[in-house]
Design a protein around this motif. Structure first.
Motif, PDB file in Angstrom:
ATOM      1  N   PHE A 193       0.844  -1.187   0.000  1.00 19.84           N
ATOM      2  CA  PHE A 193       0.000   0.000   0.000  1.00 19.84           C
ATOM      3  C   PHE A 193       0.883   1.242   0.000  1.00 19.84           C
ATOM      4  CE2 PHE A 193      -2.837  -3.218   1.426  1.00 19.84           C
ATOM      5  CZ  PHE A 193      -4.123  -2.787   1.131  1.00 19.84           C
ATOM      6  N   SER A 194       0.447   2.240  -0.722  1.00 20.56           N
ATOM      7  CA  SER A 194       1.052   3.565  -0.688  1.00 20.56           C
ATOM      8  C   SER A 194       0.019   4.541  -0.151  1.00 20.56           C
ATOM      9  CB  SER A 194       1.495   3.998  -2.092  1.00 20.56           C
ATOM     10  OG  SER A 194       2.450   3.103  -2.616  1.00 20.56           O
ATOM     11  N   GLY A 195       0.501   5.565   0.537  1.00 19.75           N
ATOM     12  CA  GLY A 195      -0.399   6.561   1.106  1.00 19.75           C
ATOM     13  C   GLY A 195      -0.645   6.368   2.582  1.00 19.75           C
ATOM     14  N   SER A 196      -0.385   5.163   3.090  1.00 19.43           N
ATOM     15  CA  SER A 196      -0.469   4.915   4.527  1.00 19.43           C
ATOM     16  C   SER A 196       0.907   5.195   5.140  1.00 19.43           C
ATOM     17  CB  SER A 196      -0.911   3.475   4.795  1.00 19.43           C
ATOM     18  OG  SER A 196      -0.001   2.549   4.214  1.00 19.43           O
ATOM     19  N   GLY A 197       1.029   5.004   6.443  1.00 19.62           N
ATOM     20  CA  GLY A 197       2.307   5.279   7.079  1.00 19.62           C
ATOM     21  C   GLY A 197       2.374   4.684   8.465  1.00 19.62           C
ATOM     22  N   GLN A 198       3.358   5.121   9.237  1.00 20.72           N
ATOM     23  CA  GLN A 198       3.500   4.655  10.601  1.00 20.72           C
ATOM     24  C   GLN A 198       4.175   5.725  11.447  1.00 20.72           C
ATOM     25  OE1 GLN A 198       7.022   1.582  10.116  1.00 20.72           O
ATOM     26  NE2 GLN A 198       6.968   2.335  12.241  1.00 20.72           N
ATOM     27  N   ILE A 199       4.012   5.592  12.747  1.00 18.84           N
ATOM     28  CA  ILE A 199       4.748   6.394  13.713  1.00 18.84           C
ATOM     29  C   ILE A 199       6.017   5.631  14.061  1.00 18.84           C
ATOM     30  CG2 ILE A 199       4.743   7.305  16.059  1.00 18.84           C
ATOM     31  CD1 ILE A 199       3.060   8.913  14.069  1.00 18.84           C
ATOM     32  N   ALA A 200       7.158   6.302  14.015  1.00 21.00           N
ATOM     33  CA  ALA A 200       8.442   5.631  14.182  1.00 21.00           C
ATOM     34  C   ALA A 200       8.692   5.166  15.611  1.00 21.00           C
ATOM     35  CB  ALA A 200       9.582   6.557  13.739  1.00 21.00           C
ATOM     36  N   ASP A 201       8.117   5.856  16.588  1.00 18.81           N
ATOM     37  CA  ASP A 201       8.376   5.528  17.988  1.00 18.81           C
ATOM     38  C   ASP A 201       7.209   6.046  18.821  1.00 18.81           C
ATOM     39  OD1 ASP A 201       9.207   5.534  20.688  1.00 18.81           O
ATOM     40  OD2 ASP A 201      11.310   5.684  20.115  1.00 18.81           O
ATOM     41  N   PRO A 202       6.298   5.165  19.275  1.00 15.78           N
ATOM     42  CA  PRO A 202       5.119   5.638  20.026  1.00 15.78           C
ATOM     43  C   PRO A 202       5.478   6.370  21.311  1.00 15.78           C
ATOM     44  CG  PRO A 202       4.791   3.395  19.250  1.00 15.78           C
ATOM     45  CD  PRO A 202       6.230   3.720  19.001  1.00 15.78           C
ATOM     46  N   ALA A 203       6.484   5.895  22.044  1.00 17.11           N
ATOM     47  CA  ALA A 203       6.871   6.577  23.281  1.00 17.11           C
ATOM     48  C   ALA A 203       7.393   7.980  22.991  1.00 17.11           C
ATOM     49  CB  ALA A 203       7.922   5.763  24.028  1.00 17.11           C
ATOM     50  N   ALA A 204       8.213   8.106  21.951  1.00 16.18           N
ATOM     51  CA  ALA A 204       8.723   9.423  21.569  1.00 16.18           C
ATOM     52  C   ALA A 204       7.594  10.336  21.099  1.00 16.18           C
ATOM     53  CB  ALA A 204       9.772   9.279  20.471  1.00 16.18           C
ATOM     54  N   LEU A 205       6.568   9.752  20.476  1.00 14.80           N
ATOM     55  CA  LEU A 205       5.412  10.548  20.065  1.00 14.80           C
ATOM     56  C   LEU A 205       4.732  11.163  21.288  1.00 14.80           C
ATOM     57  CD1 LEU A 205       3.318  11.487  17.931  1.00 14.80           C
ATOM     58  CD2 LEU A 205       2.084   9.361  18.410  1.00 14.80           C
ATOM     59  N   GLY A 206       4.494  10.352  22.318  1.00 10.49           N
ATOM     60  CA  GLY A 206       3.874  10.880  23.522  1.00 10.49           C
ATOM     61  C   GLY A 206       4.689  11.987  24.151  1.00 10.49           C
ATOM     62  N   GLU A 207       5.988  11.807  24.201  1.00 12.73           N
ATOM     63  CA  GLU A 207       6.871  12.828  24.768  1.00 12.73           C
ATOM     64  C   GLU A 207       6.837  14.106  23.929  1.00 12.73           C
ATOM     65  OE1 GLU A 207      10.599  10.877  24.845  1.00 12.73           O
ATOM     66  OE2 GLU A 207      10.049   9.509  26.481  1.00 12.73           O
ATOM     67  N   ALA A 208       6.812  13.946  22.599  1.00  9.71           N
ATOM     68  CA  ALA A 208       6.802  15.120  21.721  1.00  9.71           C
ATOM     69  C   ALA A 208       5.506  15.904  21.850  1.00  9.71           C
ATOM     70  CB  ALA A 208       7.019  14.683  20.269  1.00  9.71           C
ATOM     71  N   LEU A 209       4.371  15.203  21.927  1.00 10.87           N
ATOM     72  CA  LEU A 209       3.095  15.896  22.047  1.00 10.87           C
ATOM     73  C   LEU A 209       2.970  16.587  23.400  1.00 10.87           C
ATOM     74  CD1 LEU A 209       0.624  13.369  20.372  1.00 10.87           C
ATOM     75  CD2 LEU A 209       1.805  15.322  19.341  1.00 10.87           C
TER      76      LEU A 209
END
Length: 417
Positions: A193-209
């Protein structure tokens, strides 16, 4: 609310709650998040990290109902209906049956498509604001099958499916070989599939937000929201440990714990804790550049994060407080062993609850009973996918009285009262 809110309280600090709080703060609304001081280890963290813009067909469908017997955990599938929780999942199932009527399914697909079309751009904007655009990988994802029969059926099914803004192609020989080289079973085919994606690091996402919310001037109050009360000037949030906060608007974004906050206000919220499981550890041999891989015959997705490989699966209709079922982790480990996937350490188990409504649409909007109460929850498997756009849409609606897509399909009043 007759006026633009100047202050807000957001109950919940998962990925949806944080996204809503950030969007409100960006619009000049002094926002306080109310949440316990705990590690970010709920469904916001434990999911597969997949930005699933292709999943425009709600799971409340006749096709899903027809497939249920083959998907049961007792028959090797990923769907678990624990007998001890029949009083929980049977009413939910009856609501799901009604929501699966063809006209409701088509309306749900239209509504979900509108949300999903905005998901990826919203994530780009949010992570650019946080200065962490690197956390969003837009490399699509892969689905593979292990037998010629399942490959033929799976490819035909995806070919006939509406996948929204995504696209797909059959895996090239090199792409299939790249996955096959990592497993010890033969692969009969696959699609990318093209157009989808992923978050590279869920823990880092929480910290960034959390960091961008604080940088914007947002505040946090430790505790769990126990009760919402409309007031003459807005809403009051009472905490379970005592004390209360007042604001012009209160937003319920507490995931699977959202229903108890709205039910006392007269809303019917048929929310269920749809529990998922994962195993995670540093892999012995799984490249970081490989996008998420769905082993569809096993109902399992493998996602390579920055520091670990995660195997995720299962739909268990239960209650959030139930003890985990160790058979689910054993089944996952069995799949990993069969595929020849090794780790450098013992995989760490996790279980968490997805907040799911029977029509598989989220609840996004404002209470028709109490205008100072708003909500954003019930995103089922799409919480991570739709978090950023939910924040933008709800904040725009609350501050400007409008949003760029119609929010009426997500009104919790669709369930009555």
């Amino acid at each position: 609310m007759a006026e633009r809110p100047r202050s807000a309280i957001v109950a919940g600090n998962g990925v949806v709650g944080l996204s809503v709080a950030i969007a409100l703060q960006q619009r000049g609304v002094a926002t306080t998040i109310v949440a316990p001081d705990a590690d970010w280890r709920g469904a916001s963290w434990g999911n597969a990290g997949h930005i699933a813009v292709e999943q425009v067909a709600p799971l409340a469908s006749r096709a899903t109902l027809r497939s249920l017997p083959a998907r049961l955990f007792s028959r090797g599938g990923a769907l678990a209906l624990p007998s001890r929780d029949v009083a929980t999942w049977l009413p939910f199932g009856l609501n799901l049956l009604r929501a699966s009527a063809p006209d409701r399914f088509e309306a749900g697909k239209t509504a979900l498509s509108a949300l999903l079309a905005t998901a990826m751009p919203a994530w780009r904007r949010l992570l650019d604001t946080a200065g962490r655009g690197d956390l969003l990988r837009e490399d699509g994802h892969i689905v593979v099958w292990e037998t010629p029969d399942s490959a033929a059926r799976g490819r035909a099914a995806w070919g006939d499916s509406d996948i929204g803004t995504a696209s797909l192609h059959d895996l090239t020989a090199d792409e299939l070989a790249a996955v096959a080289a990592r497993v010890s079973v033969s692969l009969a085919g696959g699609v990318r599939f093209s157009g989808s994606g992923q978050i590279a690091d869920p823990a880092a996402l929480g910290e960034a937000l959390a960091a961008i919310f604080a940088r914007l001037g947002g505040r946090r109050r430790s505790g769990r929201a126990a009760m919402l009360t409309p007031t003459e000037s807005g809403a009051r949030v009472t905490l379970d440990g005592g004390g209360a906060l007042d604001a012009d608007v209160a937003v319920v974004a507490a995931g699977a714990a959202s229903a108890p906050l709205l039910t006392p206000l007269g809303h019917h919220v048929p929310l269920i804790a749809e529990r998922g499981y994962h195993l995670e550890a540093a892999p012995a041999d799984w490249p970081r550049g490989l996008p998420p891989v769905v082993f569809e015959d096993r109902s399992m997705i493998l996602t390579r994060f920055s520091g670990a490989l995660r195997a995720a699966s299962f739909v268990e209709f239960s209650t959030a407080g139930r003890a985990p079922d160790p058979r689910k982790w054993a089944r996952l480990q069995g799949h990993l062993d069969a595929l020849g996937i090794a780790f450098v350490e013992a995989p760490r188990p996790w279980m968490g609850a997805r907040p799911t409504l029977p029509d598989y649409l989220p609840a996004i909007g404002r209470s028709h009973r109490h205008g100072a109460i708003a909500y954003g929850f019930g995103h089922q498997h799409l919480g991570l996918t739709l978090a950023a756009t939910t924040g933008e849409l709800l904040a725009s609606y609350l501050t400007d009285g409008k949003s760029h897509i119609d929010l009426s399909p997500y009104d919790v009043a669709r369930f009555g009262r």
